[in-house]
Write a protein that holds these residues in place. Structure first.
Motif, mmCIF file in Angstrom:
data_model
loop_
_atom_site.group_PDB
_atom_site.id
_atom_site.type_symbol
_atom_site.label_atom_id
_atom_site.label_comp_id
_atom_site.label_asym_id
_atom_site.label_seq_id
_atom_site.Cartn_x
_atom_site.Cartn_y
_atom_site.Cartn_z
ATOM 1 N N LEU A 1 -20.690 -2.026 7.831
ATOM 2 C CA LEU A 1 -20.134 -1.677 8.944
ATOM 3 C C LEU A 1 -19.349 -2.806 9.812
ATOM 4 N N LEU A 2 -19.886 -3.933 9.444
ATOM 5 C CA LEU A 2 -19.145 -5.175 10.033
ATOM 6 C C LEU A 2 -17.767 -5.745 9.420
ATOM 7 N N SER A 3 -17.827 -5.235 8.390
ATOM 8 C CA SER A 3 -16.609 -5.467 7.329
ATOM 9 C C SER A 3 -15.470 -4.162 7.818
ATOM 10 N N TYR A 4 -15.998 -3.186 8.161
ATOM 11 C CA TYR A 4 -15.216 -2.166 8.369
ATOM 12 C C TYR A 4 -14.577 -2.281 9.769
ATOM 13 N N PHE A 5 -15.505 -2.747 10.720
ATOM 14 C CA PHE A 5 -14.902 -2.764 12.127
ATOM 15 C C PHE A 5 -14.065 -4.008 12.283
ATOM 16 N N LEU A 6 -14.632 -5.282 11.812
ATOM 17 C CA LEU A 6 -13.892 -6.517 11.977
ATOM 18 C C LEU A 6 -12.808 -6.984 11.093
ATOM 19 N N LEU A 7 -12.677 -6.421 9.813
ATOM 20 C CA LEU A 7 -11.684 -6.790 9.008
ATOM 21 C C LEU A 7 -10.463 -5.597 9.109
ATOM 22 N N ASP A 8 -9.078 -5.870 9.439
ATOM 23 C CA ASP A 8 -8.179 -5.150 9.388
ATOM 24 C C ASP A 8 -7.812 -4.804 8.136
ATOM 25 N N TYR A 9 -8.224 -3.762 7.488
ATOM 26 C CA TYR A 9 -7.705 -3.486 5.986
ATOM 27 C C TYR A 9 -6.505 -2.356 6.216
ATOM 28 N N GLU A 10 -5.437 -2.698 5.458
ATOM 29 C CA GLU A 10 -4.436 -1.831 5.263
ATOM 30 C C GLU A 10 -4.152 -1.479 3.803
ATOM 31 N N ASN A 11 -3.950 -0.350 3.627
ATOM 32 C CA ASN A 11 -3.759 0.111 2.236
ATOM 33 C C ASN A 11 -2.480 -0.454 1.674
ATOM 34 N N GLN A 12 -2.760 -0.992 0.458
ATOM 35 C CA GLN A 12 -1.648 -1.999 -0.119
ATOM 36 C C GLN A 12 -0.991 -1.188 -1.240
ATOM 37 N N THR A 13 0.063 -0.463 -0.771
ATOM 38 C CA THR A 13 0.853 0.252 -1.796
ATOM 39 C C THR A 13 2.034 -0.266 -1.778
ATOM 40 N N MET A 14 2.849 -0.547 -2.859
ATOM 41 C CA MET A 14 4.279 -0.792 -3.248
ATOM 42 C C MET A 14 5.132 0.311 -4.020
ATOM 43 N N GLU A 15 6.070 0.612 -3.423
ATOM 44 C CA GLU A 15 7.236 1.419 -3.930
ATOM 45 C C GLU A 15 8.233 0.750 -4.823
ATOM 46 N N LEU A 16 8.310 0.855 -6.183
ATOM 47 C CA LEU A 16 9.311 0.093 -6.850
ATOM 48 C C LEU A 16 10.567 1.188 -6.933
ATOM 49 N N LEU A 17 11.630 0.914 -6.556
ATOM 50 C CA LEU A 17 12.888 1.838 -6.860
ATOM 51 C C LEU A 17 13.511 1.401 -8.107
ATOM 52 N N ASN A 18 13.874 2.286 -8.638
ATOM 53 C CA ASN A 18 14.885 2.134 -9.835
ATOM 54 C C ASN A 18 14.150 1.309 -11.213
ATOM 55 N N TYR A 19 13.053 1.744 -11.306
ATOM 56 C CA TYR A 19 12.009 0.799 -12.127
ATOM 57 C C TYR A 19 12.091 1.473 -13.515
ATOM 58 N N TYR A 20 13.054 0.856 -14.402
ATOM 59 C CA TYR A 20 13.228 0.959 -15.779
ATOM 60 C C TYR A 20 13.770 2.598 -15.863
ATOM 61 N N GLY A 21 14.640 2.642 -15.027
ATOM 62 C CA GLY A 21 15.597 4.015 -14.930
ATOM 63 C C GLY A 21 14.865 5.163 -14.216
ATOM 64 N N TYR B 1 -10.275 -8.686 0.849
ATOM 65 C CA TYR B 1 -10.999 -7.632 1.270
ATOM 66 C C TYR B 1 -12.281 -7.487 0.688
ATOM 67 N N ILE B 2 -12.267 -7.300 -0.648
ATOM 68 C CA ILE B 2 -13.508 -7.012 -1.455
ATOM 69 C C ILE B 2 -14.525 -8.386 -1.373
ATOM 70 N N SER B 3 -13.910 -9.468 -1.502
ATOM 71 C CA SER B 3 -14.647 -10.827 -1.513
ATOM 72 C C SER B 3 -15.174 -10.904 -0.027
ATOM 73 N N ASN B 4 -14.478 -10.476 0.990
ATOM 74 C CA ASN B 4 -15.028 -10.935 2.315
ATOM 75 C C ASN B 4 -16.078 -9.853 2.829
ATOM 76 N N THR B 5 -15.917 -8.730 2.188
ATOM 77 C CA THR B 5 -16.988 -7.562 2.516
ATOM 78 C C THR B 5 -18.254 -7.993 1.758
ATOM 79 N N ALA B 6 -18.199 -8.532 0.562
ATOM 80 C CA ALA B 6 -19.387 -9.094 -0.136
ATOM 81 C C ALA B 6 -19.777 -10.253 0.435
ATOM 82 N N ALA B 7 -19.282 -11.044 0.900
ATOM 83 C CA ALA B 7 -19.782 -11.989 1.760
ATOM 84 C C ALA B 7 -20.620 -11.575 2.996
ATOM 85 N N PHE B 8 -20.111 -10.672 3.817
ATOM 86 C CA PHE B 8 -20.693 -9.947 5.012
ATOM 87 C C PHE B 8 -21.935 -9.320 4.531
#
Length: 78
Positions: A17-37, A50-57
């Motif tokens: 609960l602390l990590s959910y409310f205190l840490l700002d998690y944003e979904n990490q996605t990348m869009e690669l354009l024209n990747y190998y055709g 984020y995972i290591s900070n949650t484990a520490a909490f």
């Protein structure tokens, strides 16, 4: 119930609960354009910070609950 198991359960709940409310998690996605055709490719990444900070909490919350239960037991046994 064993105080170790109880502290782990409450530590996971409180730490999550602390990590959910205190840490700002944003979904990490990348869009690669024209990747190998290919037209586009979406890559989903895990945020290891984020995972290591949650484990520490969770660890700190579990230790806090364990020490609190130990102090309460020590006071009532006297």
């Amino acid at each position: 119930m064993n105080k170790t198991l109880l502290s782990l359960i409450f530590g996971v709940i409180i730490g999550s609960l602390l990590s959910y409310f205190l840490l700002d998690y944003e979904n990490q996605t990348m869009e690669l354009l024209n990747y190998y055709g290919e037209e586009s490719k979406i890559v989903h990444e895990l945020d290891f910070n984020y995972i290591s900070n949650t484990a520490a909490f969770i660890i700190v919350a579990s230790l806090t609950v364990f020490l609190t239960i130990s102090l309460i037991e020590r006071k009532y046994n006297r």
